[in-house]
Motif scaffolding. Structure first.
Motif, PDB file in Angstrom:
ATOM      1  N   PRO A 422       0.812  -1.223   0.000  1.00 34.36           N
ATOM      2  CA  PRO A 422       0.000   0.000   0.000  1.00 34.36           C
ATOM      3  C   PRO A 422       0.843   1.270   0.000  1.00 34.36           C
ATOM      4  N   VAL A 423       2.036   1.186   0.592  1.00 33.10           N
ATOM      5  CA  VAL A 423       2.904   2.372   0.618  1.00 33.10           C
ATOM      6  C   VAL A 423       3.394   2.677  -0.800  1.00 33.10           C
ATOM      7  N   TYR A 424       3.842   1.649  -1.509  1.00 39.39           N
ATOM      8  CA  TYR A 424       4.300   1.856  -2.886  1.00 39.39           C
ATOM      9  C   TYR A 424       3.142   2.296  -3.790  1.00 39.39           C
ATOM     10  N   LEU A 425       1.992   1.692  -3.553  1.00 35.37           N
ATOM     11  CA  LEU A 425       0.830   2.064  -4.374  1.00 35.37           C
ATOM     12  C   LEU A 425       0.583   3.568  -4.278  1.00 35.37           C
ATOM     13  N   LYS A 426       0.735   4.071  -3.074  1.00 38.95           N
ATOM     14  CA  LYS A 426       0.518   5.510  -2.880  1.00 38.95           C
ATOM     15  C   LYS A 426       1.709   6.311  -3.415  1.00 38.95           C
ATOM     16  N   LYS A 490      -1.058   2.684   8.045  1.00 37.86           N
ATOM     17  CA  LYS A 490      -1.471   4.076   7.795  1.00 37.86           C
ATOM     18  C   LYS A 490      -1.926   4.284   6.355  1.00 37.86           C
ATOM     19  N   THR A 491      -1.286   3.611   5.434  1.00 34.27           N
ATOM     20  CA  THR A 491      -1.586   3.902   4.023  1.00 34.27           C
ATOM     21  C   THR A 491      -2.654   2.997   3.409  1.00 34.27           C
ATOM     22  N   ALA A 492      -2.904   1.851   4.020  1.00 41.53           N
ATOM     23  CA  ALA A 492      -3.918   0.949   3.442  1.00 41.53           C
ATOM     24  C   ALA A 492      -5.277   1.633   3.459  1.00 41.53           C
ATOM     25  N   ASP A 493      -6.089   1.295   2.471  1.00 36.87           N
ATOM     26  CA  ASP A 493      -7.429   1.896   2.423  1.00 36.87           C
ATOM     27  C   ASP A 493      -8.340   1.272   3.475  1.00 36.87           C
ATOM     28  N   ARG A 494      -8.156  -0.001   3.709  1.00 39.73           N
ATOM     29  CA  ARG A 494      -8.917  -0.710   4.743  1.00 39.73           C
ATOM     30  C   ARG A 494      -7.986  -1.711   5.409  1.00 39.73           C
ATOM     31  N   VAL A 495      -8.309  -2.051   6.636  1.00 38.32           N
ATOM     32  CA  VAL A 495      -7.499  -3.034   7.351  1.00 38.32           C
ATOM     33  C   VAL A 495      -8.437  -4.111   7.900  1.00 38.32           C
ATOM     34  N   VAL A 496      -8.028  -5.343   7.693  1.00 35.86           N
ATOM     35  CA  VAL A 496      -8.811  -6.471   8.214  1.00 35.86           C
ATOM     36  C   VAL A 496      -7.920  -7.237   9.169  1.00 35.86           C
ATOM     37  N   ILE A 522      -6.767   4.054  13.512  1.00 34.94           N
ATOM     38  CA  ILE A 522      -7.351   3.590  12.241  1.00 34.94           C
ATOM     39  C   ILE A 522      -8.564   2.691  12.468  1.00 34.94           C
ATOM     40  N   ASP A 523      -9.098   2.741  13.674  1.00 42.32           N
ATOM     41  CA  ASP A 523     -10.223   1.874  14.020  1.00 42.32           C
ATOM     42  C   ASP A 523     -11.361   1.981  13.000  1.00 42.32           C
ATOM     43  N   TRP A 524     -11.534   3.185  12.469  1.00 39.00           N
ATOM     44  CA  TRP A 524     -12.626   3.403  11.521  1.00 39.00           C
ATOM     45  C   TRP A 524     -12.505   2.533  10.273  1.00 39.00           C
ATOM     46  N   LYS A 525     -11.278   2.127   9.958  1.00 39.28           N
ATOM     47  CA  LYS A 525     -11.131   1.314   8.744  1.00 39.28           C
ATOM     48  C   LYS A 525     -10.730  -0.130   9.055  1.00 39.28           C
ATOM     49  N   LEU A 526     -10.835  -0.499  10.326  1.00 36.91           N
ATOM     50  CA  LEU A 526     -10.447  -1.851  10.750  1.00 36.91           C
ATOM     51  C   LEU A 526     -11.668  -2.737  10.937  1.00 36.91           C
ATOM     52  N   GLN A 527     -11.558  -3.977  10.501  1.00 36.97           N
ATOM     53  CA  GLN A 527     -12.656  -4.917  10.698  1.00 36.97           C
ATOM     54  C   GLN A 527     -12.122  -6.313  10.995  1.00 36.97           C
ATOM     55  N   GLY A 528     -12.782  -7.022  11.895  1.00 35.73           N
ATOM     56  CA  GLY A 528     -12.383  -8.401  12.187  1.00 35.73           C
ATOM     57  C   GLY A 528     -13.234  -9.368  11.367  1.00 35.73           C
TER      58      GLY A 528
END
Ligand SMILES: Nc1ncnc2c1ncn2[C@@H]1O[C@H](COP(=O)(O)OP(=O)(O)O[C@H]2O[C@H](CO)[C@@H](O)[C@H](O)[C@H]2O)[C@@H](O)[C@H]1O
Length: 768
Positions: A422-426, A490-496, A522-528
């Motif tokens: 994700p860092v390189y993608l950005k 930090k850079t990922a769009d979503r985190v699982v 980043i809780d807003w973009k984190l999901q289990g």
């Protein structure tokens, strides 16, 4: 006068409050509405509006980007961007209209239409080529005697995109495998025309996406252009075009994945159908080719489940050795790693509907049995190269003749090893106007490993200095240091992460291993999402490791006899007394602090004082390996400590044992307890992370629950749980059977989890 123009509209950046579009022709509108309230029919759906000539009102929002037929819009007086696309359709009025009125009197737009027609013509050319190649392959197949002819034909470079390899060094039988394999793929039939045109349009738009230029160009020359391509170029494709393309053989390129059979189509989930996308999962390991633990299992099973939902899915992994299923596709790319130019090659296999792409470089070759081996900088260099290559795979690697493209693409990166993706993608692309529609989801399988190092390690990742802050991390364990996982998160769009409980634990100082602060942010973009299991590989009914040496396949119906037979076979194989009445307790896992194998060590005096047999399988820390050997030496009549990595033994122990212990100190998800339950083996676990989510405590009064889950990772707690477990095994046979049956009849497949992942992928896709 009616036309059949179709408009693809992406409503992502709509902002104005009320918009009217006046259509001068009848038109189909396909609208992708990312936000609730755009239209009444809900969230994240495609909408088709069969508009009569007249006006079409969109409340609240402003037009954004046309999807699948990107045309740069024109700014209306009220801030509206309006678009029209079409070729040779009716009702194209070139007059300047009022606010919001569609206007195509624009040179740029004309140019766009012209270019799009050219692209379409190129695509037809490609399809013609495919048809020719297919005929050629047919003739080669039927002419089994004339092998020379086959070789001559395939030595022609222009066939490499179909044969999936171009290396004359590959063994003949491997070549034949490749040809046959791909031949079969390309000869699947298009289903009856029950699909509506919307789906067809979406499929072609989504599969080929905005990167069709890559594949089309490559089709002309058969080798793929190494240069990065801008992918937001306009493209027009009408329903009729798609029909025509289908007739000409577009199925040879894509349909094996999307429209392979009526059966498959029926099983497509409507959600996936509407949100079908290209997914590239990048991981440092992928079973069966490379595996040190659960990551290898997940990166092979999740993609298959996503494919079943209709997505086009690829796994990218390093090529640690020669894998017989994967063939060199002849593409070469060069990437710099810490100033050194390195060439990579790409190998490809298509299995169970998934494209497996292996990135080949000499720096991966010595690590087949030691994926994370070498010193810190060695590993870092490998992961830098791998991530740089993986992020460009959608441009350079034609799978089934067509690159994935980046127009409708989500990467799934896994753990710190691929957190640079994700860092390189950005940094390399999106910040420079490239890959604008590609997204990256990062999955946390284990936060304890983070890719830490001194701040100077930043020099190895080849990024401009303004990115250093992403990697800077201070914590009491690492001080001020360089941390790859931190940058990825930090850079990922979503985190699982791989269970619900672990997604909560990650936010605690104990569970976050120093990254709890970032995780909370980043809780807003984190999901289990709890992992599933591969219901074919890990299923006692089909398990290939239970088909020899006295083992047998079994189901819940044949549990009593089948499991008893496996138990006897296991005792025989390991040289233990063959006794049906003695419970076999087992442990399978990496030997490290996480898995709590030392807690088993503390409980050993009690365990060996019981009438039980104990089988331990693991590899890892040398002191713990020695401990296993010692346990066996000291208790040879009842203990076996198998040091090493044996997939076969893992399956056989899971089938033959009665109980599986998992006293893990932390366990993000855990797969072994899921496998155990599938095989009627009762888990005894520390209630933490995914173990807490998946092993519900047995309640003898209600006859509910799946095993024993103890509260703290301590020997006395483990002993208490084992004592109750053994008492139930010996004295309450029907309760024991109930435990086994409940475990075996759960739906632990990846299907549910894949649906949850899909929701995350969609959320990532519509996130700006
Ligand atoms: N010696 C041996 N021989 C043969 N097979 C062996 C073996 N040791 C382990 N295995 C196999 O490796 C896998 C281990 O899976 P886990 O989920 O328990 O562990 P791991 O901690 O590696 O994974 C991390 O990622 C996974 C996936 O997300 C999470 O479930 C987990 O909690 C997290 O720690 C299983 O398939 C197991 O059979």
């Amino acid at each position: 006068m009616a036309s059949s123009l179709t408009y693809f509209v992406h409503l992502e950046s709509l902002t104005s409050t009320s918009t009217t579009i006046q259509l001068r022709s009848r038109a189909n509108f396909l609208c992708r509405a990312p936000a609730a309230g755009c239209f009444q029919r809900g969230l994240l759906k495609f909408y088709e509006f069969d508009c009569s000539i007249g006006s079409f009102r969109v409340a609240k929002k402003k037009w954004g980007i046309l999807l699948g037929a990107a045309i740069t819009g024109r700014e209306g007086k009220n801030g509206l961007q309006a678009f029209e696309m079409g070729s040779g359709g009716t009702g194209e009025d070139e007059d300047e209209g009022e606010d919001g009125e569609l206007d195509i009197a624009d040179d740029a737009l004309r140019e766009t239409i012209k270019k799009s027609k050219e692209v379409l013509a190129m695509q037809k050319g490609l399809l013609r080529q495919i048809a020719e190649r297919r005929k050629l392959i047919s003739s080669i197949r039927s002419d089994v005697v004339n092998t020379e002819l086959g070789k001559t034909s395939y030595s022609d470079n222009s066939d490499s995109f179909l044969s999936g390899q171009n290396s004359s060094t590959e063994a003949d039988d491997e070549e034949e495998y490749s040809r046959t394999n791909i031949f079969d793929r390309h000869h699947k039939k298009i289903p009856d025309e029950e699909e509506n045109s919307v789906t067809d349009e979406l499929l072609i738009a989504d599969i080929i996406g905005f990167s069709r230029k890559t594949s089309l160009e490559s089709a002309e020359t058969v080798t793929v252009s190494p240069r990065p391509l801008k992918t937001s170029e306009p493209y027009i494709l009408k329903v009729e075009d798609f029909e025509e393309l289908k007739e000409e053989g577009i199925q040879g390129v894509n349909s094996e994945r999307k429209v392979a059979s009526n059966e498959e189509n029926k099983s497509f989930h409507p959600l996936a159908r509407e949100n079908v996308m290209n997914v590239i999962l990048a991981a440092a390991e992928c079973a069966p080719w490379s595996k040190t633990g659960g990551l290898g299992d997940v990166s092979s099973a999740l993609p298959k489940a996503l494919t079943k939902r209709g997505h086009r899915v690829m796994v990218v992994a390093p090529r640690y050795e020669n894998y017989k299923e994967a063939h060199d596709i002849g593409v070469r790319q060069r990437y710099k790693v810490n100033g050194q130019d390195m060439e990579v090659a790409y190998f490809h296999a298509y299995i169970d509907g998934v494209d497996f792409v292996f990135v080949d470089s000499p720096i991966f070759h010595n690590h087949k049995d030691d994926i994370y081996g070498g010193d810190r900088v060695d590993i870092l260099r490998r992961m830098v190269l791998f991530c740089k290559a993986a992020v460009e795979v959608p441009w350079h690697v034609p799978c089934g003749g067509v690159c994935y493209g980046d127009g409708n693409l989500v990467f799934v990166a896994n753990d710190w090893h691929t957190a640079l993706l994700p860092v390189y993608l950005k940094a390399y692309y999106r910040d420079h106007g490239l890959m604008l529609y590609a997204r990256c989801v990062l999955v946390i399988h284990n936060i304890a490993h983070q890719g830490r190092g001194p701040l100077e390690d930043f020099n190895y990742v080849d990024l401009p200095s303004n990115y250093v802050d992403l990697f800077k991390q201070f914590d009491t364990m690492g001080g001020n240091h360089f941390n790859i996982f931190a940058a990825g998160l930090k850079t990922a769009d979503r985190v699982v992460t791989v269970s619900h409980a672990y997604s909560w634990e990650l936010k605690t100082p104990e569970g976050g291993w120093g990254l709890h602060g970032i995780i909370s942010e980043i809780d807003w973009k984190l999901q289990g999402i709890v992992n599933g299991i591969d219901a074919k590989d890990w299923n006692p009914e089909f398990d290939v490791y239970l088909q020899s040496d006295g083992y047998t396949n079994y189901t819940v119906e044949t549990l009593d006899t089948g499991k008893a037979q496996c138990k006897a076979a296991l005792q025989r194989e390991l040289g233990l007394p063959v006794r049906d009445d003695v419970p076999i307790i087992s442990f399978i896992g990496r030997l490290d602090h996480q898995k709590g194998v030392d807690i088993i060590g503390d409980a050993m005096p009690w365990i060996v004082s019981q009438d039980v047999q104990l089988i331990l399988l693991g590899a890892g820390r040398h002191d713990l390996e020695d401990m296993l050997r010692r346990f066996e030496r000291e208790n040879h009549d009842k203990v076996r400590g198998w040091v090493g990595f044996s997939v076969k033994m893992a399956h056989r122990i899971t089938a033959g044992a009665d109980v599986l212990m998992m006293p893990s100190r932390f366990e993000p998800c855990g797969l072994n307890q899921l496998y155990a339950m599938m095989y009627g083996t009762v888990p005894v676990v520390h209630a933490v992370g995914g173990l807490k989510d998946t092993v519900h405590q047995f309640d003898p009064y209600k006859e509910t629950g799946l095993g024993w889950a103890f509260e703290r990772a301590e020997a006395n707690m483990l002993i208490d749980a084992l004592r109750n477990c053994l008492k139930t095994y010996r004295n309450y046979k029907s309760s024991w059977k109930g435990l086994q049956r409940r475990g075996m009849t759960q739906d632990l497949s990846w299907d549910n989890a894949a649906q949850r992942y899909e929701e995350v992928l969609v959320a990532a896709k519509y996130q700006w």
